[in-house]
Design a protein around this motif. Structure first.
Motif, PDB file in Angstrom:
ATOM      1  N   VAL A  85       0.875  -1.174   0.000  1.00 24.84           N
ATOM      2  CA  VAL A  85       0.000   0.000   0.000  1.00 24.84           C
ATOM      3  C   VAL A  85       0.911   1.222   0.000  1.00 24.84           C
ATOM      4  N   GLY A  86       0.484   2.293  -0.657  1.00 26.05           N
ATOM      5  CA  GLY A  86       1.402   3.419  -0.746  1.00 26.05           C
ATOM      6  C   GLY A  86       0.803   4.640  -1.406  1.00 26.05           C
ATOM      7  N   GLY A  87       1.687   5.488  -1.897  1.00 28.03           N
ATOM      8  CA  GLY A  87       1.280   6.766  -2.451  1.00 28.03           C
ATOM      9  C   GLY A  87       0.719   6.656  -3.850  1.00 28.03           C
ATOM     10  N   VAL A  88      -0.165   7.591  -4.165  1.00 30.26           N
ATOM     11  CA  VAL A  88      -0.685   7.763  -5.521  1.00 30.26           C
ATOM     12  C   VAL A  88      -0.652   9.269  -5.799  1.00 30.26           C
ATOM     13  N   PRO A  89       0.205   9.742  -6.701  1.00 29.63           N
ATOM     14  CA  PRO A  89       0.427  11.185  -6.844  1.00 29.63           C
ATOM     15  C   PRO A  89      -0.752  11.961  -7.410  1.00 29.63           C
ATOM     16  N   THR A  90      -1.795  11.263  -7.845  1.00 29.87           N
ATOM     17  CA  THR A  90      -2.962  11.960  -8.391  1.00 29.87           C
ATOM     18  C   THR A  90      -4.110  12.035  -7.387  1.00 29.87           C
ATOM     19  N   LEU A  91      -3.883  11.566  -6.152  1.00 28.88           N
ATOM     20  CA  LEU A  91      -4.929  11.561  -5.122  1.00 28.88           C
ATOM     21  C   LEU A  91      -4.607  12.541  -4.004  1.00 28.88           C
ATOM     22  N   PRO A  92      -5.619  12.984  -3.251  1.00 27.76           N
ATOM     23  CA  PRO A  92      -5.363  13.835  -2.089  1.00 27.76           C
ATOM     24  C   PRO A  92      -4.650  13.065  -0.978  1.00 27.76           C
ATOM     25  N   VAL A  93      -4.024  13.810  -0.064  1.00 28.16           N
ATOM     26  CA  VAL A  93      -3.372  13.233   1.108  1.00 28.16           C
ATOM     27  C   VAL A  93      -4.214  13.553   2.342  1.00 28.16           C
ATOM     28  N   TYR A  94      -4.555  12.508   3.094  1.00 25.15           N
ATOM     29  CA  TYR A  94      -5.286  12.663   4.353  1.00 25.15           C
ATOM     30  C   TYR A  94      -4.362  12.301   5.515  1.00 25.15           C
ATOM     31  N   ALA A  95      -4.506  13.003   6.609  1.00 25.14           N
ATOM     32  CA  ALA A  95      -3.609  12.823   7.754  1.00 25.14           C
ATOM     33  C   ALA A  95      -3.674  11.396   8.283  1.00 25.14           C
ATOM     34  N   GLY A  96      -2.502  10.766   8.395  1.00 23.76           N
ATOM     35  CA  GLY A  96      -2.406   9.437   8.966  1.00 23.76           C
ATOM     36  C   GLY A  96      -2.854   8.316   8.059  1.00 23.76           C
ATOM     37  N   GLU A  97      -3.229   8.623   6.831  1.00 22.55           N
ATOM     38  CA  GLU A  97      -3.817   7.635   5.925  1.00 22.55           C
ATOM     39  C   GLU A  97      -2.882   7.348   4.758  1.00 22.55           C
ATOM     40  N   ILE A  98      -2.644   6.073   4.488  1.00 19.52           N
ATOM     41  CA  ILE A  98      -1.931   5.670   3.281  1.00 19.52           C
ATOM     42  C   ILE A  98      -2.922   5.768   2.128  1.00 19.52           C
ATOM     43  N   GLN A  99      -2.515   6.357   1.015  1.00 13.93           N
ATOM     44  CA  GLN A  99      -3.481   6.767   0.003  1.00 13.93           C
ATOM     45  C   GLN A  99      -4.265   5.617  -0.619  1.00 13.93           C
ATOM     46  N   ALA A 100      -3.603   4.480  -0.896  1.00 17.41           N
ATOM     47  CA  ALA A 100      -4.321   3.434  -1.625  1.00 17.41           C
ATOM     48  C   ALA A 100      -3.522   2.141  -1.638  1.00 17.41           C
ATOM     49  N   ARG A 101      -4.173   1.082  -2.081  1.00 23.32           N
ATOM     50  CA  ARG A 101      -3.487  -0.164  -2.404  1.00 23.32           C
ATOM     51  C   ARG A 101      -2.752   0.015  -3.723  1.00 23.32           C
ATOM     52  N   GLN A 102      -1.537  -0.508  -3.802  1.00 26.13           N
ATOM     53  CA  GLN A 102      -0.747  -0.331  -5.017  1.00 26.13           C
ATOM     54  C   GLN A 102      -1.338  -1.139  -6.173  1.00 26.13           C
ATOM     55  N   LEU A 103      -1.009  -0.698  -7.381  1.00 30.56           N
ATOM     56  CA  LEU A 103      -1.482  -1.393  -8.572  1.00 30.56           C
ATOM     57  C   LEU A 103      -1.012  -2.844  -8.566  1.00 30.56           C
ATOM     58  N   GLY A 104      -1.913  -3.733  -8.929  1.00 28.26           N
ATOM     59  CA  GLY A 104      -1.592  -5.151  -8.990  1.00 28.26           C
ATOM     60  C   GLY A 104      -1.624  -5.862  -7.666  1.00 28.26           C
ATOM     61  N   VAL A 105      -1.809  -5.115  -6.564  1.00 28.45           N
ATOM     62  CA  VAL A 105      -1.792  -5.702  -5.218  1.00 28.45           C
ATOM     63  C   VAL A 105      -3.228  -5.884  -4.745  1.00 28.45           C
ATOM     64  N   ALA A 106      -3.692  -7.122  -4.745  1.00 21.13           N
ATOM     65  CA  ALA A 106      -5.068  -7.426  -4.321  1.00 21.13           C
ATOM     66  C   ALA A 106      -5.103  -7.543  -2.807  1.00 21.13           C
ATOM     67  N   ALA A 107      -4.887  -6.423  -2.140  1.00 19.69           N
ATOM     68  CA  ALA A 107      -4.841  -6.387  -0.675  1.00 19.69           C
ATOM     69  C   ALA A 107      -6.243  -6.249  -0.104  1.00 19.69           C
ATOM     70  N   GLU A 108      -6.504  -7.003   0.937  1.00 19.25           N
ATOM     71  CA  GLU A 108      -7.781  -6.946   1.637  1.00 19.25           C
ATOM     72  C   GLU A 108      -7.529  -7.010   3.138  1.00 19.25           C
ATOM     73  N   ALA A 109      -8.540  -6.616   3.912  1.00 22.86           N
ATOM     74  CA  ALA A 109      -8.549  -6.845   5.358  1.00 22.86           C
ATOM     75  C   ALA A 109      -9.487  -8.012   5.622  1.00 22.86           C
ATOM     76  N   PHE A 110      -8.956  -9.111   6.163  1.00 20.23           N
ATOM     77  CA  PHE A 110      -9.758 -10.301   6.453  1.00 20.23           C
ATOM     78  C   PHE A 110     -10.055 -10.377   7.942  1.00 20.23           C
ATOM     79  N   ASP A 111     -11.310 -10.702   8.269  1.00 18.50           N
ATOM     80  CA  ASP A 111     -11.614 -11.001   9.663  1.00 18.50           C
ATOM     81  C   ASP A 111     -11.183 -12.436   9.960  1.00 18.50           C
ATOM     82  N   ASP A 112     -11.458 -12.915  11.185  1.00 16.14           N
ATOM     83  CA  ASP A 112     -10.985 -14.239  11.583  1.00 16.14           C
ATOM     84  C   ASP A 112     -11.598 -15.359  10.753  1.00 16.14           C
TER      85      ASP A 112
END
Length: 662
Positions: free
Chosen positions: A426-453
């Motif tokens: 997950v990381g920066g995207v130079p065409t998106l806004p920056v929010y405090a404490g927030e990583i801008q997005a999932r990187q291209l090609g990275v199918a990242a998810e948050a899984f519960d138990d």
């Protein structure tokens, strides 16, 4: 929202150029980053095939298909191709231009021309071949962050040998725990280094390393002469100067070893908190594609720009810095203390070198804040346009600090990834806004998810960071793990067929990400999961606390006990008033579940050599495990700190491992 890109900025971003290329060459149109990301993870072969063509990857054998098998583990990328990482670096050679800048303590930046870098890499590669180093042989390094180390790594890759390195602040046992697993044929080394104005003689450690490495045949001394003079090396050892003292090899006459896509390029090591560090093998092709994608699209590094990230040769960021050469950018190498001769030394370097992209850790920002350093008041930083905080969770205050103290018009591209993929997830995207404490997005090609138990993807909830589609830079293997058991156990034991990264993450509805610390150190109280970063973030605002560590113990009978260990600044006392301040801050900023059951003062907090708090080993020690059973002391920065936790566990004055009456 702290920043948003101007129309000109967005149009000039590398990722915008890629989108225009996709429209012209592939007939694809994307109205937003979100739509581009969704295509990149749903059409895996189309995306990575497009990257191959866009970056004009050079292969002596063209690919027939992108992904022969998408199973995890076991994905097979570009199965027929033959290519070489070093060839992709050295094809960027620009005669007369600086390939990199090198800075030492109290010294002006010195440029290294592309002509000299490329020529030296070809000469060293040719001499390694003449000395018997072959494809697949391991070449190790006990080396500083100097140009010679980068040249040695490129030469190693050029002939298909496998690179692995440690920085010279490691002791001999820590080095042998890592490198002896590989049985390297050759060792590049130094006999000492300068740090904070002092010279550290490492000749004794080096003698132990040379004697302890099984199968070592060749030793090359890269030392820039220190006050101790020559090294006491075994007969037959070579000096760097003699290795280079040969006729130049013209680029057209040099042959790069053409290797399969997944042929080992380098081996990185896990922190080794338990047992021997895991040797993580990365392949040529995966690193080429992943580095170009991350550096150009998510760090927005452009040809000719100067980029600076403080690192040692033992951290994955050093490998990322080497890969910056593939973009045509000019990396800045610094060999020295980050706060010498003054606390703002890195900002001084960034200013003197005209750096456009600057990497910094949140802990470094905290040092700046406490020292009252305001970089914009001291330095022009006229070329600086992007900063990447990385290495640990980034708080909203940390993000805001850059805008208040460095520049108001600045892209803060927070990132998170790891040694396992030698890149970001997950990381920066130079065409998106920056929010405090927030990583801008999932990187291209990275199918990242948050899984519960239960393995269900969740939004706006804390979950396990998982990757549901293969990535080219996922490790080829762990060295020596013939059956793949250690590899599967590290990443695929919790969710079969899905990569579990080992971090906690929360992804919000707009795709913003919050990485909250290692999931193994999760504070799970009565079913509510708390990231340790939340605790540390709240404590950062309490002046008396210099450092802290928190764990949660699952005790018999469904009980929980969560102690907080604090290191106090000089002049402060852990009295009832301070305990109340800590509890009130945690309760106010988060919840009653965040309040520890006990606050204990310790002299120091234990860290690994790579700068990670040792939450998991401390938790296991408090649960009754022997320290030597749960950690490798050679992987610790400060082993003596454990004694306080062992003594606390032995007393069991605050908790009991016996079942409760209930």
């Amino acid at each position: 929202m702290l920043w948003t890109p101007s129309a000109k900025w967005a149009a000039n971003a590398n990722i915008a150029k890629f989108i225009r290329w996709l429209e012209e060459r592939r007939g694809l149109s994307f109205a937003s980053y979100e739509s581009l990301w969704r295509w990149s993870v749903s059409e895996t072969e189309a995306f990575w095939g497009a990257l191959w063509d866009y970056f004009e990857i050079k292969s002596s054998v063209p690919y027939e298909r992108v992904l022969a098998s998408g199973a995890m583990p076991g994905a097979r990328w570009f199965p027929a191709v033959r290519l070489n990482y070093a060839e992709h670096v050295l094809r960027c050679e620009r005669p007369g231009a600086d390939a990199l800048l090198f800075v030492q303590e109290d010294a002006a930046p010195a440029g290294v021309l592309w002509d000299d870098l490329a020529s030296a890499a070809r000469i060293v590669a040719t001499q390694l071949r003449a000395l018997g180093v072959r494809r697949g042989d391991r070449v190790a390094a006990y080396a500083r962050n100097i140009p010679e180390t980068m040249i040695a790594m490129l030469a190693t890759a050029a002939i298909g040998a496998v690179w692995a390195g440690c920085s010279p602040d490691f002791g001999s046992r820590g080095v042998l725990d890592r490198l002896d697993q590989l049985r390297p044929k050759a060792l590049f080394c130094v006999g000492g280094y300068r740090y904070a104005g002092k010279y550290f003689d490492r000749r004794e450690e080096l003698r132990g390393i040379v004697a302890g490495l099984s199968g070592l045949e060749l030793v090359i001394d890269m030392s820039r002469r220190g006050p101790q003079g020559e090294l006491d090396l075994p007969a037959g050892a070579l000096r760097w100067e003699s290795l280079l003292d040969h006729a130049p090899v013209p680029g057209g006459d040099f042959s790069f070893d053409q290797v399969p896509f997944d042929h080992p390029l380098w081996i990185l090591f896990s922190s080794g908190t338990t047992g021997l560090p895991k040797p993580i093998v990365h392949g040529h092709g995966g690193i080429i594609l992943e580095a170009l994608k991350t550096l150009q699209f998510h760090m927005d590094i452009h040809p000719g720009e100067r980029a600076f990230f403080y690192t040692t040769t033992g951290w994955m960021m050093w490998n990322v810095v080497v890969s910056m050469l593939m973009t045509g950018a000019c990396p800045v190498l610094y060999d020295g203390h980050p706060a010498y001769p003054e606390v703002d030394a890195l900002w001084r370097i960034a200013d003197r070198c005209g750096v456009s992209f600057f990497g910094a850790s949140p802990s470094y920002v905290e040092i700046m804040r406490k020292a009252g350093v305001v970089p914009k008041a001291r330095y022009a930083l006229s070329n600086l346009r992007a900063i990447m905080p990385a290495g640990s969770p980034v708080s909203p205050d940390c993000t805001a600090w850059f805008y208040d103290n460095v520049k108001s018009d600045l892209w803060v591209a927070t990132g998170s990834g790891g040694t396992d993929v030698c890149s970001g997830l997950v990381g920066g995207v130079p065409t998106l806004p920056v929010y405090a404490g927030e990583i801008q997005a999932r990187q291209l090609g990275v199918a990242a998810e948050a899984f519960d138990d239960n393995g269900v993807s969740v939004i706006d909830q804390v979950g396990e960071l998982v990757i549901t589609k293969p990535l080219p830079s996922m490790p080829v293997s762990f060295w020596g793990d013939e059956t793949g058991e250690r590899y599967r156990g590290a990443y695929f034991d919790m969710f079969p067929g899905v990569w579990r990264h080992g971090d906690l993450i929360r992804i919000n509805a707009r795709g913003g990400c919050f990485v909250l610390g290692r999931s193994d150190a999760t504070l799970n109280r009565h079913g509510v999961r708390i990231g340790t970063a939340e605790i540390y973030g709240a404590l950062a605002g309490i002046e008396a606390i210099a450092d802290s560590l928190i764990v949660n113990l699952d005790l018999p009978g469904g009980r929980f006990f969560m102690p907080l260990f604090v290191k106090l600044k000089s002049g402060f006392e852990l009295d009832d008033a301070l305990r109340r301040r800590i509890a009130d801050a945690l309760r106010r900023e988060y919840s009653p579940r965040h309040v520890p059951d006990r606050i204990v003062e310790v002299a120091e907090i234990p860290y690994t050599l790579t700068g990670k708090k040792m939450e998991v080993p401390v938790r296991r020690i408090l649960m009754g495990a022997s320290p030597d059973a749960v950690l490798n002391r050679n992987a610790m920065a400060n082993p003596a700190t454990l004694e306080a936790f062992v003594a606390y566990a032995a007393s069991q004055s605050d908790y009991s491992l016996a079942p409760s009456a209930a």
